[in-house]
Each structure stands twice: as C-alpha cells, then as structure tokens.
Write an enzyme that holds these catalytic residues in place. Structure first.
Site: not given
Lengths: 182, 423
Positions: B217, B221, B245-246, B289
């Site tokens: 922040h 971005s 959108k998220d 894994e």
C-alpha cells in the site's frame, strides 16, 4: 466502459444496486452460516464420546448404609443403599421445608436405592458423605466442603447456597441387583 | 472537537465516536475502500486476496483440528482417525485443512508466477517481493511440519529425510540434526515441537502478510502493463471494483477447492500416510508432498550431498536477489519479446522438475532433472542479467488508460470517454 461505471440515476426508493447488495449480502450471510456450522458442530460430543454414555452397576456388594461412586459420562454418580431410618427420615420431611420440593418417592425406583449425580448444584464440587468417615452434614446425606451446602438422605438440598436437589440420572433396573445408568 | 481526536468523516455517531479515538474505519476506508488501484488488473491479480482467504481457512480449520488432535507418537495417528470417524464434521475439517494446504500452494505459485511475468519484483517493489519470499519459506516450513503430525509412514519418513538435509553441513551438521530432533531419531520430542511450531507459524505468517500488504500500500500495485498510473484516470477505487472482481475469483477458487475436498480428497496425498509410522521400515517409494517436488528434484539432481542441499536452498534464496539480477527497466513481459520465451522455458522447467521430483531417481529422470535444474539457475544468473542489456523492448504505452494496442488509432466508443469523471 466509463459510461457503464457511472452510477445509474437514483430513482425513488430502491435502485438496482440496492437490490444487488441485499441479494449478495444475504447469500454471503447464508454462506458464512453454512461454513460456521461444521466448525461449531465439531465441538459437540463426538460419536465415540456418545457411545460410552451408559454405565452398568452391580448392586450386590453394597452393604446397607454404605455407598459407592461410579463414573458415568465422566461424572461421579452416587449409589447409596439406604437404611430403614434414612428412608424414614427422608419421607418424614414435609415438602414445605424443602427449597426444591420433591417427594422422596419421586426420586427413587426402589426405596432402598438412591441414585444421584454427585455434583453439588451450587458450583460443581463433589460433596462429602460417600465414605463412612466423611462429614455428612446436619441432614445425614451429603455435605459440600466448598461452600457448605447440606443434602439429606434423599439427596435434596436443605441448607447452604445450592439452589436445587442433586439430580437423579435416568437409569433402569436391568435385574434385581443390576442397574444401567444412561 | 477535543484536541487529540482524529477528524472522522463518518456520519454514523457510533462509528464516528470510535473512529475519532481509533481511526480503524478511516484506515479501512483509505486502504480498502477508496484505495486507488490500476484500472487494468486481469484475473492474475486475484491471487493475493485468494491467498489471504486461504490463510484464514487454514488457521480456522487448524484451530478446530487441534481441539481433537493428540501430539504423541502413540496416539497421534489414532487421534487423526478419530477426527475422521467420530468427531462431527471432523472429516470435513481435516480434508479442508489438507487440501487447503495444496490450494494454498497452487494459489501462491500462481501469485509468484504473476510477479515473475509482470515484473512485480522490480523497483520500487523489491522489499515487497522479498517479504513475499519470506512468506513462501514460512509456508513451506509450516506445511512440512503439518504433514508430520498425522504420524503416518510418509509423515515419519518425510520428517526423517528433510531434517537429515541439515546433516549435509560440515562439522555442525550432526549436532543441528540432533537439536532439531531433540533426540537421536525422529521421535516423540520431535512430534511435540513440530506441533507447537505448526500452531505458531501461521500467526507469524499472518504478521508477515501484514507487512507484505503494508509495503504494497506504499508502492501501490503493479499492473499487467507494468507502467505506473499517471493520474486518477488510470486508477479505480479498490471498492467496489476489485472487491467485486476478487469475489468472482473467490467463487471459482471455492469451486475448485470444493471439488477437491468433496470428490478427490486424497488425490494429492499419499496412501502410505494411512499406515502408522514405523521407524524400522521405510516405504519403498517415498516422495514429499507435490508442492515440494520441484525443489526435491533439484536436491536429487546433484550427485553430492552438500551440493544438492545448497542448490535446493539456493533455488529459493535466489529469489531474494532477483530484483537486482533482472537488469531490464521494463516490468511487464508483454513488452519483452526475448524475455518472454526464456521465461516460458523456465516455467516449463519448473513443471518438469515438479514431475520428475515425483519419479524414482533413475534414468531418464535424473538427466532431465539435471537439465531443468541447470536452466532454472541459468535463467536467473545469466539470461536475465544479459537480457537487460541485449533486449530491445517494445514501446511502452504512454498510460494505462490508453492501451497500447489501440494507441494512436481511433478508440472504441466509451473506452476513453470522460475518464476524469469517475476518479
């Protein structure tokens, strides 16, 4: 694109956006509830815990006037073989003297055998009175050392801060000398 | 207004009262409400939020699993089976937790891929990127220790092999391993400390994620074009545009997650872990894994104990210095015609390593792993530094609001109309 981003002119009362927000919010609330349910449910007793919720007791070794403590669902249950005098004194008490009025007949299946959950109804201590050497309090039943509650020979509260009688668990005689609690 | 109080813009009297004394509402409004965000995000920019949601899911399911888990070698396996059979919805909590780990790595690998492709690690976001690598390392440690807890065969032998990695270091190696174990083999002390740390680490991750977001922040971005927003016409407020959108991405994420949990809960696990741990018998084919396989493949590609361990740790450590290895000033690979194919080959190598890491250590897999490992490092150490000098990037668009493909030509209706209005 820019045009479609612009807020539609608000009409009287509701707008399309209000509707969408309400619908989306309601579905989100239902979804959160549906997700929370398994988490909360997982803290309830598991199936193996429920499976061990009955206890069988053989009454033969208990001499008149003595008592045993058995564990049922992790809690102590007092099984007392009462003498004639103890039964008599429990039945002679008028109901008006009791804080939680209940006749002795309602609390036993056979007069001789008193079965109660041995947890003081005040704050959960285990009252004394199971061993012959224990202090039994002024009413000959049990006496809670934590805050001085006294119970009579029917497990009823007679004195001290406890609000109710020692509860009677659900049990049944499976034979003349056997009971099953739970 | 009394001195010392924050000047709140909120109208609701209760919110205003709190906000004046502790401006959390102002902060949320600033960081997640009006926060200016580039207007051209694609769906790759969902994955940070998805990772955050995934972390919360892992912590929530983990806390409830811990209520029924017993960290003792003699009881751990049975307590996990009890969770599966007797605890209400225990199967759901455990499958969500186990597959949640896989989902977490899928999400984070895509998140890292996004950063690599669009140059999100470049100035001014170097520290943001490095904090991200720290989170990745913490995740790997947490996942590894979590996998030990069910105390199955794979748990035990995975723990044995991974802790033995440290024995490769000369002089101190053996002492380190004994210290990690708290004994002379993986045993009850090891299980106990792994449980303790497995419970602790997610909260450490949560703290580092907070730093990651705080750093984000500050710089703002990155975006698919890799150019900085030049004004309000290039950004939209985070809410409602990217919360919405998220949310779309979140729905897709939950569908994939649900398919795994409800239809293929053991697809990504190993059947051998349903056999209680036996310190006297190693399973014939042991693999970690799936999310560790690329690094496991690098470890096995090197025919030297210490060399393999160093290269494996190096494959992640190299990410810390990536912002300085990549010398190109252009962030997004959209405008890097040479870097793009080289990066595609690197991605292929990563997937190849993931594949051969799960294969037995024999030909042809050993050679394949060596070639892929060599390219993995070559890309970072040679190709990226050189490309910065040799590559001729495509012209960058002059702004986010004027997409390069439409640059100069007539714009489609609406694409540019009154951009200042919604700022």
């Amino acid at each position: 694109m820019a045009d479609s981003m612009a807020q539609p002119a608000p009409q009287d009362g509701e707008t399309r956006r209000d509707f969408l927000q309400l619908v989306a919010g309601s579905f989100a609330a239902v979804g959160v509830g549906a997700i929370a349910w398994p988490f909360i449910s997982s803290m309830n007793p598991a199936r193996d815990t429920l499976a061990v919720s009955t206890t069988d007791i053989d009454l033969k070794p208990i001499a008149a006037g003595s008592a045993i403590t058995v564990v049922w669902r992790g809690k102590p249950v007092f099984v007392r073989s009462r003498t004639e005098e103890e039964i008599k004194s429990a039945r002679a008490t008028p109901l008006s003297e009791l804080r939680d009025p209940q006749a002795d007949q309602e609390r036993v299946k056979k007069d001789q055998w008193l079965v109660v959950i041995g947890i003081c109804t005040h704050l959960g201590c285990i009252p004394l009175g199971q061993k012959p050497t224990d202090e039994r309090g002024p009413f000959g039943g049990w006496f809670c050392p934590c805050h001085g509650s006294a119970y009579d020979t029917s497990g009823r509260i007679r004195q001290g801060p406890a609000p109710t009688n020692l509860p009677v668990p659900s049990y049944a005689f499976t034979s003349d000398t056997q009971i099953r609690i739970g | 207004m009394a001195t010392g109080l924050h000047k709140s813009d909120f109208q609701n009297p209760v919110i205003r009262w709190v906000d004046a004394r502790l401006p959390v509402f102002t902060m949320m409004q600033k960081e997640y409400g009006t926060f200016p965000t580039p207007r051209n995000f694609n769906y790759f920019w969902n994955f940070g939020a998805l990772a955050m949601v995934n972390l919360v899911i892992m912590i929530a399911t983990g806390i409830f699993l811990a209520m029924n888990y017993t960290a003792h070698t003699g009881m751990a396996f049975d307590s996990v089976e009890r969770i599966m059979r007797d605890v209400n919805y225990g199967w759901l909590l455990r499958y969500a937790h186990a597959n949640g780990a896989s989902m977490f790595f899928i999400v984070v690998y895509i998140h890292i891929f996004r950063g690599l492709y669009y140059g999100s690690y470049k100035a001014p976001r170097e520290l943001l990127w490095m904090i991200g690598v720290v989170i990745f390392l913490l995740m790997m440690a947490t996942a590894f220790m979590g996998y030990v807890l069910p105390w199955g065969q794979m748990s035990f032998w995975g723990a044995t092999v991974i802790t033995n990695l440290f024995s490769a270091f000369p002089l101190v190696g053996e002492s380190i391993v004994t210290w990690l174990w708290g004994g002379f083999s993986v045993d009850n002390p090891t299980l106990n400390r792994f449980f303790s740390l497995h419970y602790l680490m997610p909260f450490v991750i949560f703290g580092v994620v907070f730093l990651h977001v705080a750093a984000l922040h500050i710089t703002g971005s990155n975006n698919p074009l890799g150019i900085d927003p030049k004004g309000p016409q290039d950004t939209v407020p985070f809410h409602p545009y990217y919360t919405a959108k998220d949310s779309v991405g979140l729905v897709v994420y939950f569908i994939v997650f649900a398919v795994l949990v409800f239809f293929f809960p053991n697809l990504l696990g190993h059947a051998d872990n349903y056999i209680p741990a036996n310190p006297l018998v190693t399973p014939p084919h042991i693999v970690p894994e799936w999310y560790f396989l690329p690094f496991y493949a690098i470890l096995r590609a090197v025919p030297d104990k210490l060399g393999g361990v160093l290269l494996m740790f190096g494959s992640i450590a190299i990410l810390f210095v990536l912002p300085w290895l990549d010398t190109s000033p252009v962030r997004s690979m959209r405008f890097r015609p040479l870097a793009r194919p080289f990066f595609a080959v690197w991605c292929l190598c990563f997937l190849v390593l993931l594949y051969v890491g799960g294969k037995p250590p024999e030909e042809p897999f050993v050679t394949i792993a060596r070639v892929a490992t060599a390219y993995y490092f070559l890309y970072f150490l040679v190709i990226l530094p050189l490309l910065g000098r040799l590559e001729r990037p495509l012209p960058l668009p002059e702004s986010i609001a004027r997409p390069v493909l439409r640059g100069g030509g007539p714009l489609p209706a609406g694409a540019m109309s009154k951009p200042m209005e919604k700022a």
